[in-house]
Design a protein around this motif. Sequence first.
Motif, PDB file in Angstrom:
ATOM      1  N   SER A 232      -5.913   2.046  -7.062  1.00  0.00           N
ATOM      2  CA  SER A 232      -7.076   1.755  -6.221  1.00  0.00           C
ATOM      3  C   SER A 232      -7.798   3.017  -5.842  1.00  0.00           C
ATOM      4  O   SER A 232      -7.171   4.058  -5.655  1.00  0.00           O
ATOM      5  CB  SER A 232      -6.644   1.168  -4.878  1.00  0.00           C
TER       6      SER A 232
ATOM      7  N   GLU B  22       0.445  -0.849  -4.492  1.00  0.00           N
ATOM      8  CA  GLU B  22      -0.975  -0.535  -4.686  1.00  0.00           C
ATOM      9  C   GLU B  22      -1.159   0.933  -4.331  1.00  0.00           C
ATOM     10  O   GLU B  22      -1.145   1.301  -3.160  1.00  0.00           O
ATOM     11  CB  GLU B  22      -1.872  -1.414  -3.802  1.00  0.00           C
TER      12      GLU B  22
ATOM     13  N   HIS C 297       0.824  -1.219   0.000  1.00  0.00           N
ATOM     14  CA  HIS C 297       0.000   0.000   0.000  1.00  0.00           C
ATOM     15  C   HIS C 297       0.852   1.260   0.000  1.00  0.00           C
ATOM     16  O   HIS C 297       1.823   1.362   0.758  1.00  0.00           O
ATOM     17  CB  HIS C 297      -0.849   0.075   1.274  1.00  0.00           C
TER      18      HIS C 297
ATOM     19  N   ASP D 198      -5.273 -10.270  -1.988  1.00  0.00           N
ATOM     20  CA  ASP D 198      -5.338  -9.189  -1.001  1.00  0.00           C
ATOM     21  C   ASP D 198      -4.970  -9.706   0.396  1.00  0.00           C
ATOM     22  O   ASP D 198      -5.419  -9.172   1.409  1.00  0.00           O
ATOM     23  CB  ASP D 198      -6.723  -8.526  -0.980  1.00  0.00           C
TER      24      ASP D 198
ATOM     25  N   HIS E 170      -9.923   3.737  -2.493  1.00  0.00           N
ATOM     26  CA  HIS E 170     -10.474   3.297  -1.213  1.00  0.00           C
ATOM     27  C   HIS E 170     -11.365   4.397  -0.643  1.00  0.00           C
ATOM     28  O   HIS E 170     -12.323   4.125   0.053  1.00  0.00           O
ATOM     29  CB  HIS E 170      -9.360   3.014  -0.199  1.00  0.00           C
TER      30      HIS E 170
ATOM     31  N   HIS F  53      -9.732  -3.996  -7.263  1.00  0.00           N
ATOM     32  CA  HIS F  53     -11.057  -4.133  -6.602  1.00  0.00           C
ATOM     33  C   HIS F  53     -12.051  -3.029  -6.945  1.00  0.00           C
ATOM     34  O   HIS F  53     -12.407  -2.228  -6.104  1.00  0.00           O
ATOM     35  CB  HIS F  53     -10.893  -4.264  -5.089  1.00  0.00           C
TER      36      HIS F  53
END
Length: 255
Positions: free
Chosen positions: A99, A73, A34, A220, A101, A149
């Motif tokens: 990503s 990510e 991350h 993940d 989030h 995702h």
Amino acid sequence: MHTEWSWDAPRGDMERSCARALELGLPAIAFTEHADWALVHQGQHPVDIEGYLDAVDRCRAAFPDLRILTGVELGEPHWFPKETEAILAAGPIDQVLGSVHSIHLGGGTLDASQFRSREGIDFPAAVDEYFREVLLLVESAQPFEVLAHLDYPKRYWPDGAAPYREKDYEVEIRAILKAAARSGRVLEVNTTRGHILCPDLTVVRWWRELGGQAVQYGSDAHQPDKVAEGFKVATQMVESAGFKPAKDPASLWRR
Ligand SMILES: [Zn+2]
């Protein structure tokens, strides 16, 4: 998957994850750590990319039979282009995931995992905003290859709400997939450590129909015992949507 180099993986362990991958007979593993800068979880959480790359080197030396891919990510990279550029300049990164989030809502910023716990939140509006943000990410020029995702809020769907159905967001999701196909991106099938496919078959079929060339799955996992969780069902799903294993890299499936 994630290791101790990701801020939210206290039980992460790169070395033991490599050992677990060999035990499972995986030909390769990718550590996609991350890099998050949105102010939603007590400050920013960039990745120590130099330290991480050193750790990968040590694992490559210790596990010569396993192909180890580097990765990151990027959380909302279109909000943080300078930070993104700095990370990607630090070294060769094999797998760059983009990503979303977090979204901006009501003057604040919040992660989809907070949608159901936040007092007074308009949940449907938050989900609409989430998909709008994913489209902005995909339409941005940020240099990520894999869209991670894409229906992440469904992991945190409130108990009382009508269940998540792809059909209800078909227009939004198709727009995202079209933009992703146009820019040559790869769609990630995230198995959520074996719990839930993000996205599921309906979306993977749309992806193929709209010209998507490749899918890739990720567990993940945030700890070694979750490595490759859910890959069997993910394999069945991507095959039934018409994708076949690519020769290289190991986790990619092509039309
Ligand atoms: Zn993520």
